[in-house]
Design a protein around this motif. Sequence first.
Motif, PDB file in Angstrom:
ATOM      1  N   LEU A   1       0.844  -1.197   0.000  1.00  0.00           N
ATOM      2  CA  LEU A   1       0.000   0.000   0.000  1.00  0.00           C
ATOM      3  C   LEU A   1       0.877   1.245   0.000  1.00  0.00           C
ATOM      4  N   ALA A   2       0.376   2.304  -0.587  1.00  0.00           N
ATOM      5  CA  ALA A   2       1.154   3.538  -0.769  1.00  0.00           C
ATOM      6  C   ALA A   2       1.788   4.001   0.538  1.00  0.00           C
ATOM      7  N   ALA A   3       3.085   4.291   0.448  1.00  0.00           N
ATOM      8  CA  ALA A   3       3.860   4.899   1.543  1.00  0.00           C
ATOM      9  C   ALA A   3       3.928   4.013   2.782  1.00  0.00           C
ATOM     10  N   SER A   4       3.729   2.717   2.590  1.00  0.00           N
ATOM     11  CA  SER A   4       3.857   1.771   3.706  1.00  0.00           C
ATOM     12  C   SER A   4       5.287   1.226   3.765  1.00  0.00           C
ATOM     13  N   ASP A   5       5.595   0.499   4.822  1.00  0.00           N
ATOM     14  CA  ASP A   5       6.934  -0.088   4.941  1.00  0.00           C
ATOM     15  C   ASP A   5       7.224  -1.052   3.799  1.00  0.00           C
ATOM     16  N   THR A   6       6.206  -1.812   3.406  1.00  0.00           N
ATOM     17  CA  THR A   6       6.448  -2.779   2.321  1.00  0.00           C
ATOM     18  C   THR A   6       6.632  -2.050   0.991  1.00  0.00           C
ATOM     19  N   GLU A   7       5.892  -0.941   0.813  1.00  0.00           N
ATOM     20  CA  GLU A   7       6.084  -0.218  -0.447  1.00  0.00           C
ATOM     21  C   GLU A   7       7.464   0.401  -0.479  1.00  0.00           C
TER      22      GLU A   7
END
Length: 411
Positions: free
Chosen positions: A32-38
């Motif tokens: 998801l946008a601006a998440s740790d995974t992104e």
Amino acid sequence: MNTGSITARRLLGRIHELGDIGRDEAGRLVRLAASDTEKLGRDRLLAWLREAGLQIAIDRIGNIFGIWAPESAGGNAALMLGSHIDTVINAGIYDGCYGVLAGLEVIETLKSAGFQPARPVVVAAFTNEEGVRFAPDMMGSLVYTGSLAVDEALATIGTDGAVLGAELERIGYAGAMEPGFLIPHAYIELHIEQGPVLAREGQSIGAVTDLQGISWQKVTVAGDANHAGTTPMSMRRDAGHAAARVVTFLRERVRASNAPTVATVGCMAFEPNAINVIPSRATFTVDLRDPDEARLQGEEAALADFLQRIAAEEQVEVHVERLARFQPVRFDSNIVTLIEKTAQARGLACRRMISGAGHDAQMIARIAPSAMIFVPSIGGISHNPREHTPEADLIAGANVLLDVVTSLASH
Ligand code: HGY
Ligand code: MN
Ligand code: MN
């Protein structure tokens, strides 16, 4: 100049490598946008852009740009390629990522071929195309065109209560460049179709002429919590039932029309969400789309009328928040024709078509001649881990992009 073909192994390898970044404990792809995974996906993309020797630019909304501007490009306006690398929840690996990685692949192929572009060639990864965590969707490209103020976008509060600007700071992608710092000569987006048309017809390439209008709304229905066992049906202010009537209304209305309109209620939540309590509140989203602006407005008006009727009949309060509204877009006919001719020159079956999905090209078309190239989605499946495009189609699409870029960057 014939610049040959892309390096399939490199492109396909990167698609799968990026597709493995951002999986949750259940193995679902969620960037998801601006998440740790992104952030992990962004970091990987940045490494590939640097390895390709591109100049990196990141703007204030976190849009990432890899810029190839050799001496031959002079000060001419750039040709921009791109898409997005944020995903929906439990996503497939091709949506957005294919267009970004194919754009990079095309630049690397041109560099290796010794091609001297008459203009810079840029590959972009736009922030928050999906809009799942922060509405609206296509936010990064919308801000890039100046249609949404960057500070307003950065203040957006997500479904998890996070603030976009703070999240971009936190993951290290609150860039310095002002959005719109580079106005493209043209923009080409390669993307999977995400629908059933090309696969069903056995076509390899879609030359996208238009993109349909999108209307996103969040509806909140307020009723009264009460005991599921003791409250007579005639005395209920049941927010859950009211919401369910809206879902059915939308489906039956669209089914009854023979228009291409589509309606989706993708999110719904009840409060207090207990088996023996009549819901006091229902919150749900409505996604309406139609290639025709007047018909889309008609659908929005019909929904608004029905919500008023529901409020009266169910004795509930209804509140509507608009989350996104984009009109249908017509792409640049010259580039569409170039895409068709390029596909045919490679012996690929190609057809013109409308995009059912929203894309960054829908926004960039506001500031530059834009068009899209589609490749088939098996079964029309997307926004689903079963999303799949055969390797031969992925390679063919990237080679068509290569030829279109070679043509548009030659002068
Ligand atoms: O909603 C869309 O069509 C896109 O996937 N953001
Ligand atoms: Mn997409
Ligand atoms: Mn998508």
